[in-house]
Design an enzyme around this catalytic site. Structure first.
Site, PDB file in Angstrom:
ATOM      1  N   HIS A  46       1.706  -6.194  -0.546  1.00 31.32           N
ATOM      2  CA  HIS A  46       1.694  -5.147  -0.062  1.00 31.32           C
ATOM      3  C   HIS A  46       1.644  -3.781  -0.986  1.00 31.32           C
ATOM      4  CE1 HIS A  46       3.299  -7.125   3.527  1.00 31.32           C
ATOM      5  NE2 HIS A  46       3.368  -6.114   4.068  1.00 31.32           N
ATOM      6  N   SER A  60       4.228  -2.602   8.028  1.00 29.11           N
ATOM      7  CA  SER A  60       4.715  -2.536   6.814  1.00 29.11           C
ATOM      8  C   SER A  60       4.039  -1.917   5.921  1.00 29.11           C
ATOM      9  CB  SER A  60       5.171  -4.180   6.455  1.00 29.11           C
ATOM     10  OG  SER A  60       3.948  -4.610   6.322  1.00 29.11           O
TER      11      SER A  60
END
Length: 311
Positions: free
Chosen positions: A292, A68
């Site tokens: 992230h 990811s």
């Protein structure tokens, strides 16, 4: 790191900022939910479609593999929700910069090394995207092999109960062995196997093994009101990420691949920085998935990749 699982990915920190117990609970729940959701991304019933760009100016076939942190989880615009893949992930930015003739992006949230040669839910093995005429491969993997979701969950829980000290580090080193470092060591031969498999399928391809960017402050600082790790556990988690990157660099060097240092350019843009300065988002929002890289973070990773490739 990951992703963390997120990939991949790396964690957060904590010097107490006087949060109430309800707010601490909300931060814990939000962080664990964000990471856990990405840990299982890519296992939905429908197989994710690889992003394959048509021929453009330039030449060569570029394949992007990874988790990811590579797929740009949550970064606008998401073009494959099953794999949390963005049209502004760093592979897409790299492809446009080098003018690749064709691009196949199969990066997928939740991927670990087993998903390179094996299926990720209903998704085909990522290595299936490789061709004999592939000229460039980027690979961002390893964080999910460490069970960073479990690491983060344990750290946030322990540090919510014991906000001072290093309860999480103690729990992972209680028997005299750093269990997280041991997982990193155990992942090294898996990275080697993936690099060898890439070469077997695409013998003429240059391989860029992409490390993980800064998550926590590089100086060992903390921001308990943003991500609830204790001030004692924050530098330990930072060091574990650095050790992961060191292992990746060693594997790249041993194999003859190009290592991409995304950590150094990101120092000073960690999750504790204010909006507009940070390249890692603390929670799910319109900019990125929690813990992230946001769009600026993906741009930095693209820049580091291009620099490592001499572009």
């Amino acid at each position: 790191m990951p992703d963390l699982r997120t990939s991949s990915a790396p964690l957060a920190i904590g010097a107490s900022c006087g949060l109430g117990s309800r707010r601490r609970g909300l931060l814990l729940a939000a962080a664990v939910a964000a990471v856990s959701a990405l840990a299982f991304a890519g296992s939905a019933a429908a197989a994710p479609a690889p992003a394959t760009a048509p021929a453009t100016a330039g030449g060569g076939h570029y394949v992007a593999l990874g988790d990811s942190y590579s797929s740009g989880a949550g970064v606008p615009t998401q073009v494959d929700t099953n794999c949390a893949r963005s049209d502004h992930d760093y592979p897409g930015l790299v492809a446009r910069a080098i003018g690749a003739a064709s691009v196949t992006d199969v990066t997928c949230a939740g991927a670990d090394t087993t998903d390179m040669a094996g299926r990720q839910g209903s998704a085909p093995p990522q290595l299936d995207a490789l061709r004999p005429d592939t000229t460039l491969v980027s690979l961002g993997i390893g964080g999910n092999d460490l069970d960073l979701t479990g690491l983060l969950g344990r750290c946030l829980l322990l540090d919510a109960l014991l906000p001072n000290g290093s309860a999480c580090k103690t729990s992972y080193t209680l028997l005299g062995t750093d269990q997280v470092a041991a997982r990193i060591d155990a992942t090294a031969p898996k990275i080697d196997a993936v690099l060898r498999a890439i070469h077997a399928r695409s013998p003429h391809a240059r391989i860029a093994l992409v490390g993980y960017p800064v998550i926590l402050p590089d100086d060992g600082g903390s921001c308990h009101d943003i991500v609830g790790l204790s001030s004692g556990d924050a530098p330990w988690v930072r060091d574990e990420e650095k050790y992961l990157n060191t292992m990746l660099k060693e594997q790249a060097t041993t194999y003859g691949a190009t290592y991409v240092d995304t950590y150094t350019p990101a120092v000073g843009h960690d999750v504790c920085r204010p909006a507009g300065e940070r390249w890692i988002e603390p929670t799910d929002d319109a900019e990125a998935a929690g813990l992230h890289p946001n769009a600026a973070g993906e741009r930095s990773m693209a820049g580091a990749t291009l620099s490592a490739l001499g572009r």
